[in-house]
Write an enzyme that holds these catalytic residues in place. Sequence first.
Site, PDB file in Angstrom:
ATOM      1  N   LEU A  50       0.892  -1.159   0.000  1.00 29.42           N
ATOM      2  CA  LEU A  50       0.000   0.000   0.000  1.00 29.42           C
ATOM      3  C   LEU A  50       0.931   1.209   0.000  1.00 29.42           C
ATOM      4  O   LEU A  50       1.981   1.192   0.660  1.00 29.42           O
ATOM      5  CB  LEU A  50      -0.884   0.019   1.251  1.00 29.42           C
ATOM      6  CG  LEU A  50      -1.986  -1.039   1.312  1.00 29.42           C
ATOM      7  CD1 LEU A  50      -2.743  -0.952   2.642  1.00 29.42           C
ATOM      8  CD2 LEU A  50      -2.976  -0.886   0.158  1.00 29.42           C
ATOM      9  N   ASP A  51       0.552   2.250  -0.733  1.00 32.40           N
ATOM     10  CA  ASP A  51       1.381   3.456  -0.774  1.00 32.40           C
ATOM     11  C   ASP A  51       1.541   4.025   0.629  1.00 32.40           C
ATOM     12  O   ASP A  51       0.710   3.787   1.517  1.00 32.40           O
ATOM     13  CB  ASP A  51       0.723   4.527  -1.661  1.00 32.40           C
ATOM     14  CG  ASP A  51       0.726   4.125  -3.127  1.00 32.40           C
ATOM     15  OD1 ASP A  51       1.493   3.225  -3.497  1.00 32.40           O
ATOM     16  OD2 ASP A  51      -0.059   4.725  -3.887  1.00 32.40           O
ATOM     17  N   TYR A  52       2.561   4.842   0.784  1.00 35.24           N
ATOM     18  CA  TYR A  52       2.833   5.527   2.058  1.00 35.24           C
ATOM     19  C   TYR A  52       1.581   6.229   2.583  1.00 35.24           C
ATOM     20  O   TYR A  52       1.270   6.195   3.773  1.00 35.24           O
ATOM     21  CB  TYR A  52       3.950   6.547   1.794  1.00 35.24           C
ATOM     22  CG  TYR A  52       4.412   7.346   2.971  1.00 35.24           C
ATOM     23  CD1 TYR A  52       5.210   6.771   3.955  1.00 35.24           C
ATOM     24  CD2 TYR A  52       4.072   8.693   3.091  1.00 35.24           C
ATOM     25  CE1 TYR A  52       5.654   7.512   5.029  1.00 35.24           C
ATOM     26  CE2 TYR A  52       4.514   9.448   4.162  1.00 35.24           C
ATOM     27  CZ  TYR A  52       5.300   8.846   5.138  1.00 35.24           C
ATOM     28  OH  TYR A  52       5.737   9.584   6.202  1.00 35.24           O
ATOM     29  N   LYS A  63      -4.710   5.389  -8.235  1.00 35.59           N
ATOM     30  CA  LYS A  63      -4.430   6.813  -8.467  1.00 35.59           C
ATOM     31  C   LYS A  63      -4.273   7.078  -9.956  1.00 35.59           C
ATOM     32  O   LYS A  63      -4.806   8.051 -10.489  1.00 35.59           O
ATOM     33  CB  LYS A  63      -3.147   7.230  -7.741  1.00 35.59           C
ATOM     34  CG  LYS A  63      -3.272   7.268  -6.233  1.00 35.59           C
ATOM     35  CD  LYS A  63      -1.915   7.522  -5.610  1.00 35.59           C
ATOM     36  CE  LYS A  63      -1.981   7.461  -4.095  1.00 35.59           C
ATOM     37  NZ  LYS A  63      -0.666   7.342  -3.479  1.00 35.59           N
TER      38      LYS A  63
END
Length: 313
Positions: free
Chosen positions: A104-106, A192
């Site tokens: 998962l992204d930051y 995104k």
Amino acid sequence: MMVRLQKVIAASGVASRRAAETMIKDGHVTVNGKVVRVLGTCIDPSKDHVKIDGRHVQQAEPEVFVLLHKPAGYVTTMNDPQGRPTVADLVPKVKVRVFPVGRLDYDTEGLLLLTNNGKVAQACVHPRYHVPKTYLVKVSGVCTDEEIRNLEDGVALDDGMTAPATVRKSGKAKVNSWLELTIHEGRTHQIKRMLEALGHRVVRIKRIRFGPIELGDLPVGASRFVTDAEANALRAVVHRKAGTRNVRGPVRSSDLQSSRPARDTVPPRVRQTKVPAKRTLSGTGRKARPASGSARPPGRVAKGQGRTRNRKG
Ligand code: URA
């Protein structure tokens, strides 16, 4: 943790459980040098030495699956050379080495699975196994029905068309839209990029479902071991015929009630690590709101998106 002797022998791969029982009854098995013939005997595999006919039985590493509600502001790695907070800070310290399944992204929050089972991890992130991942996404602007159809059919990205997705609009949007998006791939920053391709900036993302596992009401920053039923559903992913789409639905609470807690995993006791209430997010310098377990993600998602090619869910 105490485990039945025949289970320890069977888990080591030396013999089936039935054969192990026969060996015990026939006096072939010693624990710490003493012959044990009683079938119900439990031992502590981390301390006790088991031998069959004088030969040491190598203990199998216990299989561990941990489910974490990742907060925004943590890197999905067990060690960050830049010294940023990592998901390793939030999961219980277990004797085996677990690693995150996908990324998962930051600035993304939600369900992150960690395990030491490489086969399950690989199958869960490989598009061939078609494991669904569901995200609640807040985007700037109002998504039209045509855009939703576009997301569902596939969006042209610089690394090719995305596979069909399932999209549900949640709530009536005026300024921003909330979407529930289910994808079966795991390309870097996929959600995104899909939305940006349609001209919508993603404001927040929270993963709420990962294959057969649901985030439920696990608080932000908390973790728990999976139940027997959930572990079995995860193992089943590997054995599903690649390419088939019949991924079983999420494990429901009714499944959980009927399942006995695994002896090799701990029942779903939630572990809560205190997540700092305010955290500066990458790029934006904006502060996240205090953590909460609500369905809507409390943190804001940063705009900055690197283009690394790591596989991610
Ligand atoms: N898609 C993204 O863009 N980010 C995530 O963290 C997960 C899916």
